[in-house]
Design an enzyme around this catalytic site. Structure first.
Site, PDB file in Angstrom:
ATOM      1  N   ALA A 239       0.821  -1.202   0.000  1.00 28.74           N
ATOM      2  CA  ALA A 239       0.000   0.000   0.000  1.00 28.74           C
ATOM      3  C   ALA A 239       0.864   1.264   0.000  1.00 28.74           C
ATOM      4  O   ALA A 239       1.285   1.743  -1.057  1.00 28.74           O
ATOM      5  CB  ALA A 239      -0.944  -0.028   1.192  1.00 28.74           C
ATOM      6  N   ARG A 240       1.134   1.811   1.185  1.00 30.51           N
ATOM      7  CA  ARG A 240       1.979   2.994   1.344  1.00 30.51           C
ATOM      8  C   ARG A 240       2.845   2.810   2.581  1.00 30.51           C
ATOM      9  O   ARG A 240       2.426   2.224   3.583  1.00 30.51           O
ATOM     10  CB  ARG A 240       1.126   4.271   1.492  1.00 30.51           C
ATOM     11  N   ASP A 264       6.998  -3.405  -0.625  1.00 26.09           N
ATOM     12  CA  ASP A 264       7.116  -2.760  -1.937  1.00 26.09           C
ATOM     13  C   ASP A 264       7.109  -1.249  -1.768  1.00 26.09           C
ATOM     14  O   ASP A 264       7.387  -0.512  -2.709  1.00 26.09           O
ATOM     15  CB  ASP A 264       5.973  -3.194  -2.851  1.00 26.09           C
ATOM     16  N   GLU A 269      10.688   6.956   1.612  1.00 32.74           N
ATOM     17  CA  GLU A 269      10.814   6.402   0.275  1.00 32.74           C
ATOM     18  C   GLU A 269      11.349   7.486  -0.659  1.00 32.74           C
ATOM     19  O   GLU A 269      10.773   8.573  -0.697  1.00 32.74           O
ATOM     20  CB  GLU A 269       9.453   5.899  -0.212  1.00 32.74           C
ATOM     21  N   HIS A 288       8.978  -0.144  -5.009  1.00 33.80           N
ATOM     22  CA  HIS A 288       7.658   0.356  -5.416  1.00 33.80           C
ATOM     23  C   HIS A 288       7.348  -0.043  -6.865  1.00 33.80           C
ATOM     24  O   HIS A 288       6.955   0.786  -7.692  1.00 33.80           O
ATOM     25  CB  HIS A 288       7.589   1.880  -5.245  1.00 33.80           C
TER      26      HIS A 288
END
Length: 331
Positions: A239-240, A264, A269, A288
């Site tokens: 997701a985030r 991911d 980030e 990502h």
């Protein structure tokens, strides 16, 4: 095809690319979907200033509010992101411009990657890769995914795609959604309140995060939640990064509070090169890339092409975030 067209373009593709993909290929894909319409790619800021005021539909990451002042023909802004928090929504609404997003186009890839990550941990494939790097023919014990309990946090397009692909694996599924009373595709559905989250986590072998980042979900997986997970649990964040407390996750992984994590997305980030997560063998990291597949533009172009037709027929817009009360042109 030159952006300087004699006829006013029906669709203008803005120049800023996304996820390493060419906007020119996006424009070409739209032309294939809309053979009876004119699609122009604005390659420079000047071409954007020239073309946006002539277009009925503009598509891209975002649009400058100043461009809207002269965009008298514009009826729809088709955002190439799923999230729209970065858009000048007030200005778009003031000009009566509908807004759609790219929600759902990443779901198949992200769902496949999430399941792949769970299988890696279940079969301990990452241990096999490490032994191969050392040319070691040495057996190790792995596990079975069968009979596991998988909690999917968020039952939107990504969460539903995960659940759909879990069918046949003989696992139990728990879904967490904002409106649990509506039910869902999982064996059990709970809500986002703390007690429900902790109840689901206490029974989970795997947790897949597939929810948006907002005030409710920011820091959702913190020290308490990680401590509630069984020590054999794996967290998969598709997701985030901000949904997980990174410091708490590092601690849980370092001291084997949980079995592992597959990320991911991270917070921060990009993940700095000296971050401790890189050195943890029980943490899988991808930059990502979960939703990056060659079908990205195909799926988005299908949505935009449908919506171009919907504007002409007063039909329903797909992936609508905002639509003016009147469907008629504001020109």
């Amino acid at each position: 095809m030159s952006a300087h067209l004699d006829a006013d373009p029906d669709v203008v593709v803005l120049r800023e690319g996304t996820e390493g993909l060419s906007m020119e290929s996006y424009a070409e894909t739209l032309r294939e979907r809309l053979p009876d319409h004119t699609v122009a790619l604005a390659r420079t800021p000047r071409e954007e200033r020239e073309l946006v005021p002539k277009a009925r539909v503009v598509t891209g990451i975002t649009i400058d509010a100043d461009l809207l002042e002269r965009a008298d023909r514009l009826e729809l802004f088709a955002c190439t992101f799923a999230g729209t928090d970065h858009l000048p929504m007030d200005a778009l609404a003031d000009h009566g411009i509908a807004v759609t997003n790219a929600g759902g186009i990443h779901a198949p890839g992200i769902a496949e990657q999430s399941i792949g990550n769970m299988l890696v941990f279940a079969r301990r494939l990452h241990e096999g890769w490490r032994r191969k790097e050392n040319s070691e023919w040495r057996h190790f014990q792995s596990y079975e995914f069968t009979d596991s309990t998988v909690t999917i946090v968020g039952l939107g397009s990504i969460g539903q795609a995960v659940v759909q692909r879990l069918e046949g694996f003989e696992v139990e599924t728990i879904g967490i959604r904002y409106t649990p009373e509506k039910g869902g595709p999982t064996d059990e559905v709970l809500g986002f309140d703390e007690d429900d989250v902790h109840e689901a986590f206490s029974r989970s072998d795997y947790v897949v995060l597939a929810c948006p980042l907002n005030d409710l979900t920011r820091g959702l997986v913190g020290e308490d939640e990680l401590a509630t997970l069984p020590p054999n649990a794996v967290v998969v964040n598709a997701a985030r990064g901000g949904i997980v407390d990174t410091d708490a996750l590092v601690s849980a992984l370092q001291f084997e509070g949980i079995r592992g994590a597959a990320l991911d997305v991270t917070n921060p980030e990009p993940l700095p090169a000296d971050h401790p997560l890189w050195d943890l063998e029980n943490c899988l990291i991808t930059p990502h890339t979960g939703g990056h597949t060659p079908k990205h533009w195909d799926r988005l172009a299908d949505i935009v092409a449908h919506n171009v037709d919907a504007l002409e027929t007063s039909g329903e817009l797909e992936n609508a975030i905002y639509r003016p009360e009147s469907d008629s042109s504001h020109a």
